[in-house]
Design a protein around this motif. Structure first.
Motif, PDB file in Angstrom:
ATOM      1  N   LEU A 105       0.796   9.317   5.604  1.00 15.34           N
ATOM      2  CA  LEU A 105       0.289   8.833   6.335  1.00 15.34           C
ATOM      3  C   LEU A 105       0.837   9.730   7.594  1.00 15.34           C
ATOM      4  CD1 LEU A 105      -1.018   6.129   7.290  1.00 15.34           C
ATOM      5  CD2 LEU A 105       1.563   4.780   7.353  1.00 15.34           C
ATOM      6  N   ARG A 106      -1.016   9.884   8.376  1.00 16.03           N
ATOM      7  CA  ARG A 106      -0.649  10.414  10.097  1.00 16.03           C
ATOM      8  C   ARG A 106      -1.131   9.512  10.783  1.00 16.03           C
ATOM      9  NH1 ARG A 106      -0.832  14.190   5.791  1.00 16.03           N
ATOM     10  NH2 ARG A 106      -0.970  16.310   6.040  1.00 16.03           N
ATOM     11  N   LEU A 113       1.106  -1.153   0.160  1.00 14.46           N
ATOM     12  CA  LEU A 113       0.088   0.027   0.164  1.00 14.46           C
ATOM     13  C   LEU A 113       0.439   1.273   0.198  1.00 14.46           C
ATOM     14  CD1 LEU A 113      -2.812  -1.060   2.873  1.00 14.46           C
ATOM     15  CD2 LEU A 113      -2.826  -0.680   0.198  1.00 14.46           C
ATOM     16  N   GLY A 114       2.026   1.061   0.117  1.00 14.81           N
ATOM     17  CA  GLY A 114       2.765   2.064   0.220  1.00 14.81           C
ATOM     18  C   GLY A 114       3.051   3.661  -0.689  1.00 14.81           C
ATOM     19  N   PRO A 115       2.591   2.969  -2.621  1.00 14.33           N
ATOM     20  CA  PRO A 115       2.775   4.212  -3.524  1.00 14.33           C
ATOM     21  C   PRO A 115       1.725   4.706  -3.450  1.00 14.33           C
ATOM     22  CG  PRO A 115       3.146   1.389  -3.927  1.00 14.33           C
ATOM     23  CD  PRO A 115       2.851   1.504  -2.572  1.00 14.33           C
ATOM     24  N   LEU A 116       0.745   4.111  -2.533  1.00 18.52           N
ATOM     25  CA  LEU A 116      -0.903   5.282  -2.177  1.00 18.52           C
ATOM     26  C   LEU A 116      -0.147   6.963  -1.989  1.00 18.52           C
ATOM     27  CD1 LEU A 116      -3.672   2.624  -1.232  1.00 18.52           C
ATOM     28  CD2 LEU A 116      -3.255   3.712  -3.077  1.00 18.52           C
ATOM     29  N   GLN A 117      -1.130   7.730  -3.057  1.00 19.97           N
ATOM     30  CA  GLN A 117      -0.670   8.404  -2.043  1.00 19.97           C
ATOM     31  C   GLN A 117      -1.344   9.635  -1.354  1.00 19.97           C
ATOM     32  OE1 GLN A 117       2.599  10.276  -3.633  1.00 19.97           O
ATOM     33  NE2 GLN A 117       2.937   8.435  -4.339  1.00 19.97           N
ATOM     34  N   GLY A 164       9.239  -4.970   7.213  1.00 17.88           N
ATOM     35  CA  GLY A 164      11.126  -5.135   6.098  1.00 17.88           C
ATOM     36  C   GLY A 164      10.576  -4.042   4.940  1.00 17.88           C
ATOM     37  N   GLN A 165      11.379  -3.929   4.542  1.00 16.85           N
ATOM     38  CA  GLN A 165      11.535  -3.063   2.949  1.00 16.85           C
ATOM     39  C   GLN A 165      10.903  -3.329   1.656  1.00 16.85           C
ATOM     40  OE1 GLN A 165      14.621   0.401   3.983  1.00 16.85           O
ATOM     41  NE2 GLN A 165      14.071   0.483   5.724  1.00 16.85           N
ATOM     42  N   PRO A 166      10.906  -2.809   1.153  1.00 16.12           N
ATOM     43  CA  PRO A 166      10.125  -3.528  -0.087  1.00 16.12           C
ATOM     44  C   PRO A 166      11.544  -2.971  -1.165  1.00 16.12           C
ATOM     45  CG  PRO A 166       8.578  -1.182  -0.034  1.00 16.12           C
ATOM     46  CD  PRO A 166       9.669  -1.467   1.210  1.00 16.12           C
ATOM     47  N   LYS A 167      11.432  -3.667  -2.382  1.00 15.57           N
ATOM     48  CA  LYS A 167      12.386  -3.563  -3.393  1.00 15.57           C
ATOM     49  C   LYS A 167      12.805  -2.095  -3.782  1.00 15.57           C
ATOM     50  CE  LYS A 167      13.365  -8.621  -4.038  1.00 15.57           C
ATOM     51  NZ  LYS A 167      12.909  -9.781  -5.649  1.00 15.57           N
ATOM     52  N   LYS A 168      10.976  -1.639  -4.302  1.00 12.73           N
ATOM     53  CA  LYS A 168      10.943  -0.572  -4.940  1.00 12.73           C
ATOM     54  C   LYS A 168      10.893   0.607  -3.668  1.00 12.73           C
ATOM     55  CE  LYS A 168       8.017  -2.219  -9.364  1.00 12.73           C
ATOM     56  NZ  LYS A 168       7.683  -2.301  -9.813  1.00 12.73           N
ATOM     57  N   ASN A 169      11.004   1.427  -4.131  1.00 10.12           N
ATOM     58  CA  ASN A 169      10.652   3.035  -3.265  1.00 10.12           C
ATOM     59  C   ASN A 169       9.205   3.009  -2.985  1.00 10.12           C
ATOM     60  OD1 ASN A 169      11.797   4.915  -1.650  1.00 10.12           O
ATOM     61  ND2 ASN A 169      12.345   6.308  -3.140  1.00 10.12           N
ATOM     62  N   ARG A 170       8.689   2.952  -1.725  1.00 11.77           N
ATOM     63  CA  ARG A 170       7.176   3.072  -1.080  1.00 11.77           C
ATOM     64  C   ARG A 170       7.276   3.985  -0.197  1.00 11.77           C
ATOM     65  NH1 ARG A 170       4.965  -2.239  -3.412  1.00 11.77           N
ATOM     66  NH2 ARG A 170       5.318  -2.377  -5.546  1.00 11.77           N
ATOM     67  N   ILE A 229       8.334   3.971   6.649  1.00 15.31           N
ATOM     68  CA  ILE A 229       7.660   3.773   6.642  1.00 15.31           C
ATOM     69  C   ILE A 229       7.052   6.123   6.804  1.00 15.31           C
ATOM     70  CG2 ILE A 229       4.988   3.543   7.967  1.00 15.31           C
ATOM     71  CD1 ILE A 229       5.763   0.898   8.719  1.00 15.31           C
ATOM     72  N   PHE A 230       7.323   7.106   7.127  1.00 12.49           N
ATOM     73  CA  PHE A 230       7.093   7.729   7.553  1.00 12.49           C
ATOM     74  C   PHE A 230       8.110   8.751   6.873  1.00 12.49           C
ATOM     75  CE2 PHE A 230       5.090   5.573  11.326  1.00 12.49           C
ATOM     76  CZ  PHE A 230       3.583   6.197  10.850  1.00 12.49           C
ATOM     77  N   SER A 231       9.011   8.431   5.978  1.00 15.17           N
ATOM     78  CA  SER A 231       9.981   9.720   5.277  1.00 15.17           C
ATOM     79  C   SER A 231       8.821  10.600   4.384  1.00 15.17           C
ATOM     80  CB  SER A 231      10.915   8.484   4.405  1.00 15.17           C
ATOM     81  OG  SER A 231       9.514   7.948   2.806  1.00 15.17           O
TER      82      SER A 231
END
Length: 713
Positions: free
Chosen positions: A461-462, A429-433, A450-456, A480-482
């Motif tokens: 997120l609040r 769900l990381g890519p959801l803007q 973990g951290q996915p291979k792609k930059n998500r 997660i909060f980058s």
């Protein structure tokens, strides 16, 4: 659009003196209205809508004797209306709504006999309505809503305005006295209203004059004291014209002799929420093909959902049935409502599996607080997923989350709490803007995040609530909060429990020791809740960069190491719970400066040293610190003692970031009794072995030798 100087209107008035019409809207002028506008002596129409105007209404505007239209709504104009405005005898339209005007309406307004539209709503007028207004016999629209009128309002006086078709009185404090408005009196001729808004006017019965109304488009009687049943004569009112019937927040129990079908053939909006309606939902709601919105939430309705809902209501877009006593299953026929965008069935007794056809076309889905079981529908496809909010909390849903949720590019709120989901953390769900809230508490989610291979990066997120699951390993806060969403928030302190409307997302969060229900989520409410998992390792230093953080709860995990000094930068933090971990070292002095901190708990760790003094931490009782045997100072019964004659440096942390903190007070506590170096070293908090630590050990050994030699001498 932004003008670079405050003199824009002034220069315009000086250079275009022959101007007859000046209309500006949605621009940022950010100034008061200049007196020089009076130079526009030929001006007939002046409209400045939402231009950030401030200050007073200038007396000079009353010199514009040719003016027939004056509109200054949605600004910040304050103070009183000059009495000289009564000299604008040619005015047909005067719109001053949505400002900060106060005081009385000048009696001179009675001179504006040409007025057909007078809009003064949403200001701060605090006197009674002047009798002179009832002389404006040409008025078609009168908006006095949302002010602070004093005294009572006698409704029969408005009936003198025979041309009045639009009357808005809602949101005022005094009682509206309906008085003798019975249509049995042949001497009373009631205006043919098209819009009648009497919200919050302390009306206790349906006004009798409504019997004669056959042209109403909008009737709003919300927030009054209406009780009992809707009278049967209401069914004969404006049957060919009524589009909006709005009667929420009253005490209505039902309908007197309801017909088999709704007689209002053009009805689009029916709002009866927050009453005391009982019994089953009558099938008459199914038979109006024009209905686009039905609001029956917050009543006492029971029985099953009408099977006819999906048969004829093909225009239905909004269906709100939350907080009732409805039971049974949701029929797949509901998917025949192809235009349905907002569906609220929350807080009922509904059960069974969710129709797998749910999803396409929906923007808002609230099914919380029922007993649904099975899996979430999987029809969230790329072509049709418009969902911005999903709340299925407090059910018995199981299995994995449908991966097709990643196609919901507009998703802002995903609330899955208190179910039986069994899945890993949804990194996908990381890519959801737009995702702002991800609440997953009390489920069976598990594993290492973990951290996915792609930059998500979950850029917006609040609120993240992962409490009461089976997550383990380190918590990747920086991943997660980058995004900049939380770090860039500049928050104003305020209440989060104000009620707005049920289109808002709501959530329950354990805050300040109790479970708090937030019916409306504001953008500056930032929360990280990780309690009751198996997270381990150091608390991420990155969390100290989240400037908007209000609540941080990492209790009942296996975190080790020191409390980050950067937590002192969380200046709006209200609740910090680090209890029941394996944290060590001292409590940073910086935490005592967090002036908004209302809940603080570091109990049951391995913390050492003195509890920092200061205004904030001294307000918490012993339960916030207990379970740390080597912690001392108020409010604990254990007092802090230093070895006599030794000046102790403060606790030291490696400036190079080794993560080593040495508590000198404890390190030297046993020297006077001749304890060996091994005992001394037991009180040195170690998080990483390196050369700096070896230097500390050497220094301690030399110090012990010197003190022993001194004692022998």
């Amino acid at each position: 659009m932004m003008f670079s100087h405050e003199g824009f209107l002034r220069s315009l008035a000086q250079n275009l003196t022959g101007l007859e019409k000046l209309h500006l809207s949605h621009i940022d002028i950010s100034s008061s209205i200049p007196d020089t506008l009076a130079n526009l002596s030929h001006l007939k129409s002046l409209a400045l809508l939402d231009c950030h105007l401030s200050g007073k209404l200038p007396f000079s505007l009353s010199n514009l004797r040719h003016l027939f239209y004056l509109g200054l709504p949605r600004n910040n104009i304050s103070d009183q209306i000059p009495p000289s405005f009564g000299n604008l005898s040619q005015l047909t339209t005067l719109v001053l709504a949505l400002n900060q005007l106060s005081g009385p309406i000048p009696p001179s307004f009675g001179n504006l006999t040409q007025l057909t539209e007078l809009s003064l709503g949403s200001n701060n007028f605090n006197s009674s309505i002047p009798p002179s207004l009832f002389n404006l016999v040409n008025l078609r629209l009168l908006n006095l809503m949302d002010n602070n009128w004093s005294g009572t309002i006698e409704f029969h006086k408005f009936l003198k305005l025979q041309n009045l078709t639009d009357l808005r009185l809602s949101g005022n404090k005094p009682e509206v006295l309906m008085g003798s408005t019975s249509m049995n009196n042949a001497t009373i001729v009631v205006p043919k209203f098209e819009r009648l808004v009497l919200r919050g006017c302390n009306i206790s019965e349906f006004p009798d004059f409504l019997r004669s109304q056959d042209s109403l488009l909008v009737l709003d009687l919300s927030g009054n004291g209406l009780h009992g049943r809707v009278p049967k004569w209401m069914w004969n009112m404006s049957t060919q014209t009524l589009k909006y019937l709005i009667i929420p927040h009253n005490f209505l129990s039902g309908f007197d002799r309801p017909p088999s079908t709704i007689p209002w053939v053009n009805l689009e909006f029916l709002e009866l929420a927050s009453n005391s309606l009982v019994g089953e939902i009558p099938p008459l709601f199914c038979n109006v093909s024009t209905l686009s919105s039905v609001g029956l939430s917050d009543n006492k309705l029971s029985g099953v959902l009408p099977q006819c809902l999906g048969n004829t209501n093909n225009d239905l877009q909004y269906l709100f049935l939350g907080n009732n006593n409805l039971s049974g299953k949701v029929s797949p026929q509901i998917c025949n409502l192809t235009k349905l965008s907002y569906l609220d069935l929350s807080s009922n007794k509904l059960s069974g599996m969710l129709p797998q056809c749910l999803g396409p076309g929906l923007e808002y889905l609230n099914l919380a607080n029922n007993t649904f079981h099975g899996i979430l529908p999987k029809r969230f496809t790329t072509a049709s997923c418009d969902l911005s909010m999903i709340d299925v909390s407090h059910n018995k849903l199981q299995g994995q989350l449908p991966r097709s949720l990643v196609n919901c590019a507009s998703l802002e709120f995903l609330v899955l709490s208190n179910n039986q989901f069994d899945d890993v953390f949804p990194l996908w769900l990381g890519p959801l803007q737009k995702l702002k809230i991800l609440a997953m508490r009390h489920n069976g989610f598990y594993g290492v995040i973990g951290q996915p291979k792609k930059n998500r990066h979950f850029p917006e997120l609040r609120i993240l609530d992962l409490s009461y699951n089976n997550f383990r390993g380190k918590f990747p806060a920086e991943y997660i909060f980058s995004g900049n969403a939380i770090r860039g928030i500049t928050s104003e302190q305020g209440s989060y429990d104000s009620y707005d409307h049920y289109l808002q997302c709501s959530i329950s969060i354990t805050n300040k020791g109790i479970e708090i229900y937030y019916p409306k989520i504001q953008d500056d409410l930032v929360v990280i809740h990780l309690s009751n998992n198996k997270f381990e390792g150091n608390i991420p230093q990155f969390i100290g960069k989240l400037k908007g953080l209000r609540l941080l709860n990492i209790s009942n995990n296996s975190f080790t190491g020191c409390i980050p000094l950067s937590f002192g930068d969380l200046t709006v933090l209200e609740s910090l719970d680090l209890s029941h971990n394996q944290l060590s070292g001292e409590i940073p002095q910086q935490l005592s400066q967090l002036s908004f901190l209302e809940k603080f708990n570091v109990s049951h760790n391995n913390l050492t040293g003195r509890i920092p003094g200061g205004t904030q931490l001294s307000t918490f009782d012993v339960t916030s610190f207990e379970g740390n045997p080597r912690l001392c100072g108020d409010p604990l019964p254990k007092k802090c003692e230093n070895p006599e004659g030794i000046n102790l440096p403060p606790s030291t942390t490696n400036p190079k970031g080794s993560g080593i903190e040495v508590d000198w007070k404890f390190a030297l506590a046993g020297l006077g009794s001749g304890l060996v170096v091994g005992v001394v070293l037991a009180d040195v908090v170690i998080t990483r072995w390196d050369e700096w630590f070896i230097e500390i050990v050497d220094m301690l050994i030399r110090l012990v030798k010197r003190m022993r030699r001194f004692r022998n001498e």
